[in-house]
Design a protein around this motif. Structure first.
Motif, PDB file in Angstrom:
ATOM      1  N   GLY A   2      15.019  51.803  28.839  1.00 45.78           N
ATOM      2  CA  GLY A   2      15.710  53.038  28.504  1.00 45.78           C
ATOM      3  C   GLY A   2      14.864  53.908  27.600  1.00 45.78           C
ATOM      4  O   GLY A   2      14.828  55.127  27.747  1.00 45.78           O
ATOM      5  N   LEU A   3      14.168  53.289  26.666  1.00 44.28           N
ATOM      6  CA  LEU A   3      13.322  54.028  25.738  1.00 44.28           C
ATOM      7  C   LEU A   3      12.280  54.841  26.483  1.00 44.28           C
ATOM      8  O   LEU A   3      12.113  56.029  26.243  1.00 44.28           O
ATOM      9  CB  LEU A   3      12.630  53.050  24.790  1.00 44.28           C
ATOM     10  N   PHE A   4      11.600  54.193  27.412  1.00 43.88           N
ATOM     11  CA  PHE A   4      10.533  54.877  28.136  1.00 43.88           C
ATOM     12  C   PHE A   4      11.091  56.050  28.923  1.00 43.88           C
ATOM     13  O   PHE A   4      10.509  57.133  28.942  1.00 43.88           O
ATOM     14  CB  PHE A   4       9.833  53.911  29.084  1.00 43.88           C
ATOM     15  N   SER A   5      12.266  55.844  29.567  1.00 42.54           N
ATOM     16  CA  SER A   5      12.863  56.903  30.369  1.00 42.54           C
ATOM     17  C   SER A   5      13.220  58.105  29.521  1.00 42.54           C
ATOM     18  O   SER A   5      12.933  59.245  29.886  1.00 42.54           O
ATOM     19  CB  SER A   5      14.127  56.384  31.079  1.00 42.54           C
ATOM     20  N   VAL A   6      13.865  57.852  28.384  1.00 42.52           N
ATOM     21  CA  VAL A   6      14.284  58.956  27.524  1.00 42.52           C
ATOM     22  C   VAL A   6      13.082  59.683  26.949  1.00 42.52           C
ATOM     23  O   VAL A   6      12.976  60.907  27.011  1.00 42.52           O
ATOM     24  CB  VAL A   6      15.175  58.449  26.366  1.00 42.52           C
ATOM     25  N   ILE A   7      12.155  58.942  26.354  1.00 41.00           N
ATOM     26  CA  ILE A   7      11.027  59.575  25.690  1.00 41.00           C
ATOM     27  C   ILE A   7      10.153  60.307  26.692  1.00 41.00           C
ATOM     28  O   ILE A   7       9.679  61.416  26.431  1.00 41.00           O
ATOM     29  CB  ILE A   7      10.196  58.548  24.901  1.00 41.00           C
ATOM     30  N   SER A   8       9.933  59.724  27.869  1.00 40.11           N
ATOM     31  CA  SER A   8       9.120  60.397  28.883  1.00 40.11           C
ATOM     32  C   SER A   8       9.782  61.688  29.324  1.00 40.11           C
ATOM     33  O   SER A   8       9.133  62.726  29.448  1.00 40.11           O
ATOM     34  CB  SER A   8       8.915  59.482  30.094  1.00 40.11           C
ATOM     35  N   ALA A   9      11.097  61.636  29.551  1.00 36.51           N
ATOM     36  CA  ALA A   9      11.820  62.825  30.001  1.00 36.51           C
ATOM     37  C   ALA A   9      11.822  63.907  28.943  1.00 36.51           C
ATOM     38  O   ALA A   9      11.543  65.075  29.217  1.00 36.51           O
ATOM     39  CB  ALA A   9      13.262  62.452  30.373  1.00 36.51           C
ATOM     40  N   LYS A  66      20.183  48.308  29.239  1.00 29.26           N
ATOM     41  CA  LYS A  66      20.608  49.472  30.023  1.00 29.26           C
ATOM     42  C   LYS A  66      19.824  50.713  29.641  1.00 29.26           C
ATOM     43  O   LYS A  66      19.334  50.843  28.521  1.00 29.26           O
ATOM     44  CB  LYS A  66      22.107  49.709  29.850  1.00 29.26           C
ATOM     45  N   LYS A  67      19.724  51.632  30.599  1.00 25.29           N
ATOM     46  CA  LYS A  67      18.970  52.858  30.432  1.00 25.29           C
ATOM     47  C   LYS A  67      19.924  54.038  30.250  1.00 25.29           C
ATOM     48  O   LYS A  67      21.096  53.959  30.638  1.00 25.29           O
ATOM     49  CB  LYS A  67      18.095  53.099  31.663  1.00 25.29           C
ATOM     50  N   PRO A  68      19.458  55.153  29.704  1.00 27.22           N
ATOM     51  CA  PRO A  68      20.323  56.332  29.560  1.00 27.22           C
ATOM     52  C   PRO A  68      20.943  56.773  30.878  1.00 27.22           C
ATOM     53  O   PRO A  68      22.097  57.219  30.918  1.00 27.22           O
ATOM     54  CB  PRO A  68      19.375  57.395  29.001  1.00 27.22           C
ATOM     55  N   GLU A  69      20.186  56.633  31.965  1.00 29.12           N
ATOM     56  CA  GLU A  69      20.715  57.063  33.266  1.00 29.12           C
ATOM     57  C   GLU A  69      21.840  56.163  33.781  1.00 29.12           C
ATOM     58  O   GLU A  69      22.500  56.498  34.771  1.00 29.12           O
ATOM     59  CB  GLU A  69      19.596  57.154  34.305  1.00 29.12           C
ATOM     60  N   ASP A  70      22.073  55.037  33.110  1.00 28.31           N
ATOM     61  CA  ASP A  70      23.201  54.172  33.475  1.00 28.31           C
ATOM     62  C   ASP A  70      24.514  54.701  32.918  1.00 28.31           C
ATOM     63  O   ASP A  70      25.572  54.125  33.199  1.00 28.31           O
ATOM     64  CB  ASP A  70      22.970  52.746  32.956  1.00 28.31           C
ATOM     65  N   PHE A  71      24.462  55.770  32.142  1.00 21.68           N
ATOM     66  CA  PHE A  71      25.656  56.304  31.489  1.00 21.68           C
ATOM     67  C   PHE A  71      25.888  57.752  31.910  1.00 21.68           C
ATOM     68  O   PHE A  71      24.980  58.435  32.366  1.00 21.68           O
ATOM     69  CB  PHE A  71      25.497  56.217  29.962  1.00 21.68           C
ATOM     70  N   ASP A  72      27.134  58.197  31.738  1.00 18.18           N
ATOM     71  CA  ASP A  72      27.486  59.571  32.107  1.00 18.18           C
ATOM     72  C   ASP A  72      26.985  60.582  31.092  1.00 18.18           C
ATOM     73  O   ASP A  72      26.901  61.776  31.398  1.00 18.18           O
ATOM     74  CB  ASP A  72      29.007  59.715  32.261  1.00 18.18           C
ATOM     75  N   SER A  73      26.694  60.137  29.888  1.00 21.53           N
ATOM     76  CA  SER A  73      26.215  61.047  28.851  1.00 21.53           C
ATOM     77  C   SER A  73      25.334  60.292  27.868  1.00 21.53           C
ATOM     78  O   SER A  73      25.401  59.060  27.767  1.00 21.53           O
ATOM     79  CB  SER A  73      27.395  61.677  28.099  1.00 21.53           C
ATOM     80  N   ILE A  74      24.521  61.035  27.124  1.00 15.09           N
ATOM     81  CA  ILE A  74      23.689  60.434  26.089  1.00 15.09           C
ATOM     82  C   ILE A  74      24.566  59.874  24.975  1.00 15.09           C
ATOM     83  O   ILE A  74      24.238  58.847  24.370  1.00 15.09           O
ATOM     84  CB  ILE A  74      22.688  61.465  25.534  1.00 15.09           C
TER      85      ILE A  74
END
Length: 211
Positions: A2-9, A66-74
């Protein structure tokens, strides 16, 4: 992770390179005043709580599955991180080095920016937060004023890019009129300072523009 996804985005959106929570060259702008502003706005919007600690949330971002994209909101993702900390699933390291604390502050600030953008359906940038950080440091704007400007920008479909363009004396993009952007900034100052007179608001507006 999840960290990589959020920080990269977020880093991609902000034009700053970062990988896996490690601060990369050229993104020191996010620390200091911008981090303070993001933290205060995020608390006002109930994204962060008063007892949230960046070094704890940052470690949760690294350790939870879990990653941020697994949720409906941050916001839901941050609640998930908090639960991992509370339950003990996140194994917190208490004696962190200064560089580790700085890295976690970056990670969580970036997460806060993404949540603020999500809240207002805006896309802020490195230039936006860097400019606001500088103005905050100079005493020319407060986190609450920035928050109100973002809120009113969202309601009036004015981009964060044009807000900072106007403040920095640059041209507008996307066909937006400078007068409309000026109105949004002034209305944000009024909303944040309801007890100020028209003259006081105008003075604050001019100081923000460096006049």
């Amino acid at each position: 992770m999840g960290l990589f996804s959020v920080i990269s985005a977020v880093s991609s959106a902000l034009g700053s390179p970062a990988v896996g929570g490690v601060i990369a060259t050229g993104i020191s702008w996010l620390l200091g005043s911008p981090a303070t502003i993001v933290s205060e706005i995020a608390k006002t919007l109930d994204i962060f709580k008063e007892n949230d600690r960046p070094e704890h949330l940052g470690q949760a971002m690294e350790q939870m599955d879990k990653k941020p994209e697994d949720f409906d909101s941050i916001n839901e993702y941050i609640d998930y991180l908090r639960e991992g900390i509370k339950s003990g699933e996140v194994k917190l390291i208490r004696n962190l080095s200064d560089s580790e604390k700085t890295s976690y502050t970056y990670d969580v600030t970036a997460l806060g920016i993404k949540a603020i953008d999500e809240k207002y359906q805006l896309q802020t940038s490195a230039e936006f937060w860097g400019t606001m950080g500088g103005k905050f440091q100079e005493g020319k704007i407060t986190p609450d004023e920035i928050n109100k400007i973002l809120e009113i920008s969202s309601k009036n479909s004015v981009s964060a890019e044009n807000v900072v363009n106007y403040i920095n004396g640059n041209g507008m993009t996307g066909g937006q009129r400078a007068s409309g952007v000026a109105d949004v900034i002034e209305d944000g100052l009024i909303a944040a300072n309801p007890n100020m007179s028209d003259e006081e608001i105008r003075s604050r507006f001019n100081k923000l523009l460096g006049k």
